[in-house]
Design an enzyme around this catalytic site. Structure first.
Site, mmCIF file in Angstrom:
data_model
loop_
_atom_site.group_PDB
_atom_site.id
_atom_site.type_symbol
_atom_site.label_atom_id
_atom_site.label_comp_id
_atom_site.label_asym_id
_atom_site.label_seq_id
_atom_site.Cartn_x
_atom_site.Cartn_y
_atom_site.Cartn_z
ATOM 1 N N TRP A 151 82.048 -72.012 -10.035
ATOM 2 C CA TRP A 151 81.423 -73.229 -9.490
ATOM 3 C C TRP A 151 82.310 -73.818 -8.401
ATOM 4 O O TRP A 151 83.297 -74.499 -8.686
ATOM 5 C CB TRP A 151 81.214 -74.258 -10.611
ATOM 6 N N HIS A 169 76.709 -78.442 -11.928
ATOM 7 C CA HIS A 169 75.571 -77.990 -12.733
ATOM 8 C C HIS A 169 75.146 -79.145 -13.642
ATOM 9 O O HIS A 169 75.841 -80.176 -13.716
ATOM 10 C CB HIS A 169 75.900 -76.719 -13.544
ATOM 11 N N ARG A 195 77.141 -77.786 -4.719
ATOM 12 C CA ARG A 195 78.163 -76.724 -4.702
ATOM 13 C C ARG A 195 78.683 -76.516 -3.290
ATOM 14 O O ARG A 195 77.899 -76.469 -2.339
ATOM 15 C CB ARG A 195 77.582 -75.411 -5.246
ATOM 16 N N GLN A 209 68.765 -78.449 -10.841
ATOM 17 C CA GLN A 209 68.753 -77.584 -12.021
ATOM 18 C C GLN A 209 67.978 -78.252 -13.150
ATOM 19 O O GLN A 209 67.813 -79.480 -13.173
ATOM 20 C CB GLN A 209 70.185 -77.311 -12.511
ATOM 21 N N VAL A 253 78.839 -70.593 -23.805
ATOM 22 C CA VAL A 253 77.875 -69.960 -24.719
ATOM 23 C C VAL A 253 78.423 -68.637 -25.248
ATOM 24 O O VAL A 253 79.255 -67.993 -24.612
ATOM 25 C CB VAL A 253 76.503 -69.690 -24.035
ATOM 26 N N ALA A 296 71.196 -73.202 -25.267
ATOM 27 C CA ALA A 296 71.175 -74.045 -24.067
ATOM 28 C C ALA A 296 70.788 -73.163 -22.895
ATOM 29 O O ALA A 296 70.974 -71.941 -22.937
ATOM 30 C CB ALA A 296 72.541 -74.674 -23.833
HETATM 31 C C1 YSA Z 1 74.198 -71.337 -18.633
HETATM 32 C C2 YSA Z 1 74.292 -71.373 -20.015
HETATM 33 C C3 YSA Z 1 73.962 -72.549 -20.662
HETATM 34 O O1 YSA Z 1 74.079 -72.612 -22.021
HETATM 35 C C4 YSA Z 1 73.499 -73.668 -19.968
HETATM 36 C C5 YSA Z 1 73.411 -73.591 -18.590
HETATM 37 C C6 YSA Z 1 73.773 -72.450 -17.918
HETATM 38 C C7 YSA Z 1 73.722 -72.394 -16.453
HETATM 39 C C8 YSA Z 1 75.049 -72.783 -15.831
HETATM 40 N N1 YSA Z 1 75.345 -74.183 -16.026
HETATM 41 C C9 YSA Z 1 74.993 -72.495 -14.338
HETATM 42 O O2 YSA Z 1 75.074 -73.399 -13.529
HETATM 43 N N2 YSA Z 1 74.822 -71.214 -14.055
HETATM 44 S S1 YSA Z 1 74.623 -70.663 -12.545
HETATM 45 O O3 YSA Z 1 75.757 -70.999 -11.743
HETATM 46 O O4 YSA Z 1 74.322 -69.249 -12.626
HETATM 47 O O5 YSA Z 1 73.373 -71.417 -11.973
HETATM 48 C C10 YSA Z 1 72.146 -71.426 -12.704
HETATM 49 C C11 YSA Z 1 70.982 -71.239 -11.761
HETATM 50 O O6 YSA Z 1 71.007 -72.229 -10.724
HETATM 51 C C12 YSA Z 1 71.013 -69.924 -10.987
HETATM 52 O O7 YSA Z 1 70.532 -68.879 -11.779
HETATM 53 C C13 YSA Z 1 70.094 -70.235 -9.861
HETATM 54 O O8 YSA Z 1 68.749 -70.198 -10.259
HETATM 55 C C14 YSA Z 1 70.468 -71.664 -9.547
HETATM 56 N N3 YSA Z 1 71.478 -71.716 -8.486
HETATM 57 C C15 YSA Z 1 72.808 -71.481 -8.588
HETATM 58 N N4 YSA Z 1 73.424 -71.661 -7.426
HETATM 59 C C16 YSA Z 1 72.453 -72.028 -6.548
HETATM 60 C C17 YSA Z 1 71.215 -72.065 -7.216
HETATM 61 N N5 YSA Z 1 70.077 -72.407 -6.597
HETATM 62 C C18 YSA Z 1 70.152 -72.719 -5.289
HETATM 63 N N6 YSA Z 1 71.309 -72.729 -4.572
HETATM 64 C C19 YSA Z 1 72.470 -72.379 -5.169
HETATM 65 N N7 YSA Z 1 73.593 -72.427 -4.469
#
Ligand code: YSA
Length: 328
Positions: A151, A169, A195, A209, A253, A296
Site C-alpha cells: 500500500w 484501504h 494510494r 473500496q 487474513v 472479511a
Molecule cells: C483483503 C482481505 C480482507 O480481509 C479485507 C480486505 C482486503 C483488501 C485489502 N484491504 C486491499 O486493499 N487489497 S488490494 O490492495 O488488493 O485492493 C483491493 C481492490 O481494490 C483491488 O482488487 C482492486 O479492485 C482495487 N484497487 C486496488 N488498487 C486500486 C484499485 N482500484 C483502482 N485503483 C487502484 N489503484
C-alpha cells in the site's frame, strides 16, 4: 400633445421610464417626450409661441418643469440600470437549466448498500484521514512488515506520537468497528481510499473500496463464497458473470484469497481480496479466536462498475468528462 392634460402625460412618461429595461428603451422614451423634432413636450413648448400672453404664463412654467422632471427621471433610471446591470425581463422564456445527478460511483454505492441491507448487513462509515495504527498495525502489519509496501501511502503530519495518513484501504474500518461492538454482526463499509501510485487503466490514486466483515460462530469461507456470489448475482443482474477465487496473501487474513470476475467475453479482472480474519486481528480487539471467527473482504468499487457498465478505463471516473458523466 394636449397641454390641458399635463398630469396624464407626466404619469405616462414616468411609467415608461420606470419599465425601461435598458438604455435603448430609455433613449426611445427620451425621444418620444423630449426629441428635438417630434418630442411631445418639445412640440407643446413650440405651440406656446402661438398662444396669448396669459396662456403662455399659465402653461409655460409648467411645461418647463415637466421637461426637467422627465429629464431627471430618465437620468435617475439610467443610473439604476447601470448599477444593476441588465435588468431581468420576467416575461422572457427562461434559460434551460441543466439538472445534475449523482455520479456513477455514488449511484453504485447506493445500489451496493441496498443489496447488502437486503442480506441483513449494516452499513457503517469510517474516517478518510486515518491513524497508522488502524490502517496498518492493528491489521497485523507492524512498521517493519514488508507487506506495508503493498500500500503506497500518502503520509500526513505526525501529531504527538500519532502518525496520520490518507487511508490506503477501507480495512481500518473493521478494527474501529470491532473495538466498539460485540459479535455476532455483519457489516459493510463503502468509501474513498488513496494510494500514492502510478495510474493506468485499472489504477487511480483516488478510488473507492467496499469493505465487508462478518463475525460469528462457525463462520467459514463457504459463507463468504455464498454472500459474495449472491451479491454479484444481484449487482450484475441479468448478466452472466464468472467468479474465480485465487489463493493470495494479506497479513490480516488466513487463509487469503483474491476474487476475479469475468463478464461474457471480457477479460478476467481482479475485484478484491478476502479471507478469514487472522487470529492476531481478533486478539487485538479482544475477541477470543477460539470462539469467534469471520470473513472479511475488500473490493474496488470502480472495478465493479467497470465490469457492470463496460467502462474501459478507471481514470474516466475522475476525469470530469461531461460526455461520460451524462451517459449514466
Ligand atoms: C483483503 C482481505 C480482507 O480481509 C479485507 C480486505 C482486503 C483488501 C485489502 N484491504 C486491499 O486493499 N487489497 S488490494 O490492495 O488488493 O485492493 C483491493 C481492490 O481494490 C483491488 O482488487 C482492486 O479492485 C482495487 N484497487 C486496488 N488498487 C486500486 C484499485 N482500484 C483502482 N485503483 C487502484 N489503484
Amino acid at each position: 400633445m394636449n397641454i390641458m392634460e399635463p398630469e396624464g402625460i407626466k404619469k405616462q412618461a414616468y411609467d415608461e421610464i420606470e419599465t425601461a429595461l435598458n438604455s435603448a428603451d430609455l433613449e426611445a422614451v427620451r425621444l418620444k417626450y423630449l426629441g428635438r423634432k417630434q418630442g411631445k413636450i418639445t412640440l407643446a413648448l413650440k405651440e406656446l409661441a402661438g398662444m396669448s400672453v396669459d396662456e403662455k404664463r399659465k402653461n409655460g412654467p409648467f411645461l418647463q418643469q415637466l421637461k426637467s422632471d422627465i429629464e431627471s427621471a430618465i437620468s435617475f433610471r439610467e443610473k439604476e440600470i447601470g448599477e444593476k446591470g441588465a435588468v431581468i425581463d420576467v416575461t422572457l422564456p427562461p434559460k434551460k437549466i441543466e439538472v445534475g445527478h449523482l455520479g456513477l460511483i455514488t449511484q453504485a454505492e447506493d445500489e451496493i448498500r441496498r443489496i447488502f441491507e437486503g442480506m441483513n448487513f449494516s452499513v457503517i462509515d469510517g474516517p478518510e484521514i486515518e491513524e497508522e495504527k488502524y490502517n496498518f498495525d492493528s491489521l497485523n502489519i507492524p512498521a517493519d512488515h514488508p507487506a506495508r509496501e503493498m500500500w503506497d501511502t500518502f503520509w500526513l503530519k505526525t501529531e504527538g506520537k500519532k502518525k496520520y495518513l490518507l487511508r490506503t484501504h477501507t480495512s481500518p474500518v473493521q478494527i474501529r468497528y470491532m473495538e466498539r461492538h460485540e459479535p455476532p454482526f455483519q457489516i459493510i463499509s463503502p468509501g474513498r481510499v488513496f494510494r500514492y501510485e502510478a495510474t493506468d487503466a485499472t489504477h487511480e490514486t483516488n478510488f473507492h473500496q467496499l469493505e465487508g466483515l462478518m463475525i460469528g460462530k462457525d463462520i467459514s469461507l463457504a459463507n463468504f463464497k455464498f454472500v459474495i456470489e449472491e451479491f454479484f448475482r444481484r449487482f450484475f443482474a441479468g448478466k452472466t458473470v464468472k467468479v474465480r477465487f485465487r489463493s493470495s496473501y494479506f497479513p490480516f487474513v488466513e487463509p487469503g484469497v483474491e476474487v476475479d470476475v469475468k463478464l461474457d467475453n471480457a477479460k478476467w479482472l481482479e475485484m478484491g481480496g478476502a479471507g478469514m480474519v487472522h487470529p492476531n486481528v481478533l486478539e487485538a480487539v479482544k475477541y477470543d479466536p477460539r470462539e469467534w471467527q469471520g470473513f472479511a473482504f475488500g473490493f474496488g468499487i470502480e472495478r465493479l462498475v467497470m465490469v457492470k457498465y463496460g467502462v474501459p478505463d478507471t481514470r474516466m471516473f475522475m476525469s470530469g468528462d461531461l460526455k461520460f458523466i451524462k451517459k449514466f
